[in-house]
Design a protein around this motif. Structure first.
Motif, PDB file in Angstrom:
ATOM      1  N   SER A  77       0.828  -1.202   0.000  1.00 35.47           N
ATOM      2  CA  SER A  77       0.000   0.000   0.000  1.00 35.47           C
ATOM      3  C   SER A  77       0.864   1.253   0.000  1.00 35.47           C
ATOM      4  O   SER A  77       0.557   2.231  -0.697  1.00 35.47           O
ATOM      5  CB  SER A  77      -0.926   0.019   1.224  1.00 35.47           C
ATOM      6  N   VAL A  78       1.935   1.230   0.767  1.00 37.24           N
ATOM      7  CA  VAL A  78       2.853   2.375   0.811  1.00 37.24           C
ATOM      8  C   VAL A  78       3.470   2.602  -0.564  1.00 37.24           C
ATOM      9  O   VAL A  78       3.576   3.741  -1.029  1.00 37.24           O
ATOM     10  CB  VAL A  78       3.940   2.175   1.893  1.00 37.24           C
ATOM     11  N   ALA A  79       3.865   1.519  -1.231  1.00 34.69           N
ATOM     12  CA  ALA A  79       4.454   1.658  -2.565  1.00 34.69           C
ATOM     13  C   ALA A  79       3.454   2.296  -3.529  1.00 34.69           C
ATOM     14  O   ALA A  79       3.823   3.179  -4.321  1.00 34.69           O
ATOM     15  CB  ALA A  79       4.912   0.297  -3.078  1.00 34.69           C
ATOM     16  N   GLY A  80       2.205   1.871  -3.466  1.00 37.39           N
ATOM     17  CA  GLY A  80       1.177   2.467  -4.317  1.00 37.39           C
ATOM     18  C   GLY A  80       0.954   3.932  -3.995  1.00 37.39           C
ATOM     19  O   GLY A  80       0.794   4.766  -4.902  1.00 37.39           O
ATOM     20  N   LEU A  81       0.942   4.256  -2.707  1.00 38.14           N
ATOM     21  CA  LEU A  81       0.748   5.652  -2.305  1.00 38.14           C
ATOM     22  C   LEU A  81       1.937   6.521  -2.707  1.00 38.14           C
ATOM     23  O   LEU A  81       1.759   7.701  -3.045  1.00 38.14           O
ATOM     24  CB  LEU A  81       0.512   5.748  -0.803  1.00 38.14           C
ATOM     25  N   GLU A  82       3.136   5.955  -2.672  1.00 41.57           N
ATOM     26  CA  GLU A  82       4.305   6.733  -3.085  1.00 41.57           C
ATOM     27  C   GLU A  82       4.233   7.072  -4.564  1.00 41.57           C
ATOM     28  O   GLU A  82       4.628   8.164  -4.979  1.00 41.57           O
ATOM     29  CB  GLU A  82       5.594   5.992  -2.734  1.00 41.57           C
ATOM     30  N   ALA A  83       3.702   6.151  -5.370  1.00 41.00           N
ATOM     31  CA  ALA A  83       3.507   6.449  -6.790  1.00 41.00           C
ATOM     32  C   ALA A  83       2.474   7.559  -6.953  1.00 41.00           C
ATOM     33  O   ALA A  83       2.666   8.497  -7.745  1.00 41.00           O
ATOM     34  CB  ALA A  83       3.072   5.192  -7.534  1.00 41.00           C
ATOM     35  N   LYS A  84       1.377   7.477  -6.185  1.00 45.68           N
ATOM     36  CA  LYS A  84       0.361   8.528  -6.234  1.00 45.68           C
ATOM     37  C   LYS A  84       0.928   9.851  -5.738  1.00 45.68           C
ATOM     38  O   LYS A  84       0.573  10.918  -6.252  1.00 45.68           O
ATOM     39  CB  LYS A  84      -0.849   8.144  -5.392  1.00 45.68           C
ATOM     40  N   LEU A  85       1.803   9.793  -4.745  1.00 39.14           N
ATOM     41  CA  LEU A  85       2.423  11.002  -4.211  1.00 39.14           C
ATOM     42  C   LEU A  85       3.289  11.675  -5.273  1.00 39.14           C
ATOM     43  O   LEU A  85       3.261  12.903  -5.414  1.00 39.14           O
ATOM     44  CB  LEU A  85       3.255  10.674  -2.968  1.00 39.14           C
ATOM     45  N   ALA A  86       4.034  10.891  -6.027  1.00 45.56           N
ATOM     46  CA  ALA A  86       4.868  11.459  -7.088  1.00 45.56           C
ATOM     47  C   ALA A  86       3.996  12.174  -8.124  1.00 45.56           C
ATOM     48  O   ALA A  86       4.322  13.284  -8.567  1.00 45.56           O
ATOM     49  CB  ALA A  86       5.701  10.367  -7.741  1.00 45.56           C
ATOM     50  N   VAL A  87       2.888  11.559  -8.495  1.00 47.62           N
ATOM     51  CA  VAL A  87       1.968  12.181  -9.455  1.00 47.62           C
ATOM     52  C   VAL A  87       1.366  13.450  -8.859  1.00 47.62           C
ATOM     53  O   VAL A  87       1.290  14.492  -9.526  1.00 47.62           O
ATOM     54  CB  VAL A  87       0.859  11.184  -9.867  1.00 47.62           C
ATOM     55  N   ALA A  88       0.954  13.381  -7.594  1.00 48.75           N
ATOM     56  CA  ALA A  88       0.342  14.542  -6.935  1.00 48.75           C
ATOM     57  C   ALA A  88       1.336  15.696  -6.830  1.00 48.75           C
ATOM     58  O   ALA A  88       0.967  16.864  -7.014  1.00 48.75           O
ATOM     59  CB  ALA A  88      -0.189  14.158  -5.554  1.00 48.75           C
ATOM     60  N   ARG A  89       2.592  15.384  -6.538  1.00 50.04           N
ATOM     61  CA  ARG A  89       3.612  16.442  -6.472  1.00 50.04           C
ATOM     62  C   ARG A  89       3.828  17.064  -7.844  1.00 50.04           C
ATOM     63  O   ARG A  89       4.015  18.278  -7.963  1.00 50.04           O
ATOM     64  CB  ARG A  89       4.919  15.890  -5.914  1.00 50.04           C
ATOM     65  N   GLY A  90       3.818  16.238  -8.879  1.00 53.75           N
ATOM     66  CA  GLY A  90       3.945  16.762 -10.237  1.00 53.75           C
ATOM     67  C   GLY A  90       2.783  17.676 -10.582  1.00 53.75           C
ATOM     68  O   GLY A  90       2.971  18.744 -11.176  1.00 53.75           O
ATOM     69  N   ASP A  91       1.568  17.268 -10.205  1.00 58.24           N
ATOM     70  CA  ASP A  91       0.385  18.096 -10.437  1.00 58.24           C
ATOM     71  C   ASP A  91       0.488  19.416  -9.679  1.00 58.24           C
ATOM     72  O   ASP A  91       0.126  20.473 -10.200  1.00 58.24           O
ATOM     73  CB  ASP A  91      -0.891  17.365 -10.011  1.00 58.24           C
ATOM     74  N   LEU A  92       0.987  19.346  -8.451  1.00 60.76           N
ATOM     75  CA  LEU A  92       1.145  20.560  -7.644  1.00 60.76           C
ATOM     76  C   LEU A  92       2.159  21.497  -8.287  1.00 60.76           C
ATOM     77  O   LEU A  92       1.917  22.702  -8.401  1.00 60.76           O
ATOM     78  CB  LEU A  92       1.573  20.202  -6.217  1.00 60.76           C
ATOM     79  N   ASP A  93       3.289  20.951  -8.719  1.00 57.89           N
ATOM     80  CA  ASP A  93       4.305  21.785  -9.365  1.00 57.89           C
ATOM     81  C   ASP A  93       3.752  22.446 -10.624  1.00 57.89           C
ATOM     82  O   ASP A  93       4.002  23.624 -10.883  1.00 57.89           O
ATOM     83  CB  ASP A  93       5.542  20.951  -9.714  1.00 57.89           C
ATOM     84  N   GLU A  94       2.984  21.690 -11.397  1.00 62.05           N
ATOM     85  CA  GLU A  94       2.380  22.226 -12.610  1.00 62.05           C
ATOM     86  C   GLU A  94       1.385  23.343 -12.287  1.00 62.05           C
ATOM     87  O   GLU A  94       1.371  24.391 -12.944  1.00 62.05           O
ATOM     88  CB  GLU A  94       1.677  21.095 -13.365  1.00 62.05           C
ATOM     89  N   ALA A  95       0.575  23.127 -11.270  1.00 60.99           N
ATOM     90  CA  ALA A  95      -0.400  24.144 -10.872  1.00 60.99           C
ATOM     91  C   ALA A  95       0.309  25.403 -10.368  1.00 60.99           C
ATOM     92  O   ALA A  95      -0.137  26.529 -10.644  1.00 60.99           O
ATOM     93  CB  ALA A  95      -1.334  23.591  -9.795  1.00 60.99           C
ATOM     94  N   LEU A  96       1.404  25.232  -9.631  1.00 60.02           N
ATOM     95  CA  LEU A  96       2.174  26.389  -9.157  1.00 60.02           C
ATOM     96  C   LEU A  96       2.743  27.179 -10.329  1.00 60.02           C
ATOM     97  O   LEU A  96       2.719  28.414 -10.329  1.00 60.02           O
ATOM     98  CB  LEU A  96       3.298  25.938  -8.221  1.00 60.02           C
ATOM     99  N   GLU A  97       3.263  26.464 -11.332  1.00 64.71           N
ATOM    100  CA  GLU A  97       3.798  27.136 -12.513  1.00 64.71           C
ATOM    101  C   GLU A  97       2.709  27.922 -13.233  1.00 64.71           C
ATOM    102  O   GLU A  97       2.925  29.065 -13.643  1.00 64.71           O
ATOM    103  CB  GLU A  97       4.427  26.110 -13.466  1.00 64.71           C
TER     104      GLU A  97
END
Length: 132
Positions: A77-97
């Motif tokens: 479950s942690v491994a799956g959440l870490e993948a989701k976290l990477a995507v969420a961080r990418g989305d956040l960076d994109e939204a900030l830009e």
């Protein structure tokens, strides 16, 4: 101008929402890791109590086997959440830009308006100097 203000508010809302999502995923990962650590401790205690640490031994505690399975499930479950976290961080960076781009456009437009339409008191001072 007003439409750009609305877009900026919308982008700020999106950034806040994406930031909350990142924080939620990080919190879930932390909780799952804590649970896995507790299970590791319980497994060690059970192995010590039974005097058997070989999982394949016939006398290995059933509770320890079940705890190992739960711990492995938590790790997955942690491994799956870490993948989701990477995507969420990418989305956040994109939204900030996106938000920064819009804010820069807002600043540029404000500066252009300020230069094109100087304050009335500055126009009066300039007219007074030209007349004097």
């Amino acid at each position: 101008m007003k439409s750009r203000d609305a877009v900026i508010r919308l982008k700020r809302f999106e950034v806040d929402e994406k930031r909350r999502k990142v924080e939620d995923i990080e919190a879930m990962i932390g909780e799952l890791n804590t649970m896995a650590t507790d299970l590791d401790r319980q497994i060690a205690i059970e192995q010590e109590r039974a005097g058997v640490s070989d999982v394949n031994h016939y006398a290995y505690p059933t509770f320890a086997k079940a705890a190992i399975q739960r711990r492995d499930n938590l790790a997955n479950s942690v491994a799956g959440l870490e993948a989701k976290l990477a995507v969420a961080r990418g989305d956040l960076d994109e939204a900030l830009e996106d938000m920064k781009k819009i804010e820069l456009l807002q600043e540029r437009d404000s500066e252009r308006l300020r230069v094109e339409n100087p304050a009335p008191e500055l126009v009066a001072v300039g007219a007074h100097r030209a007349a004097g």
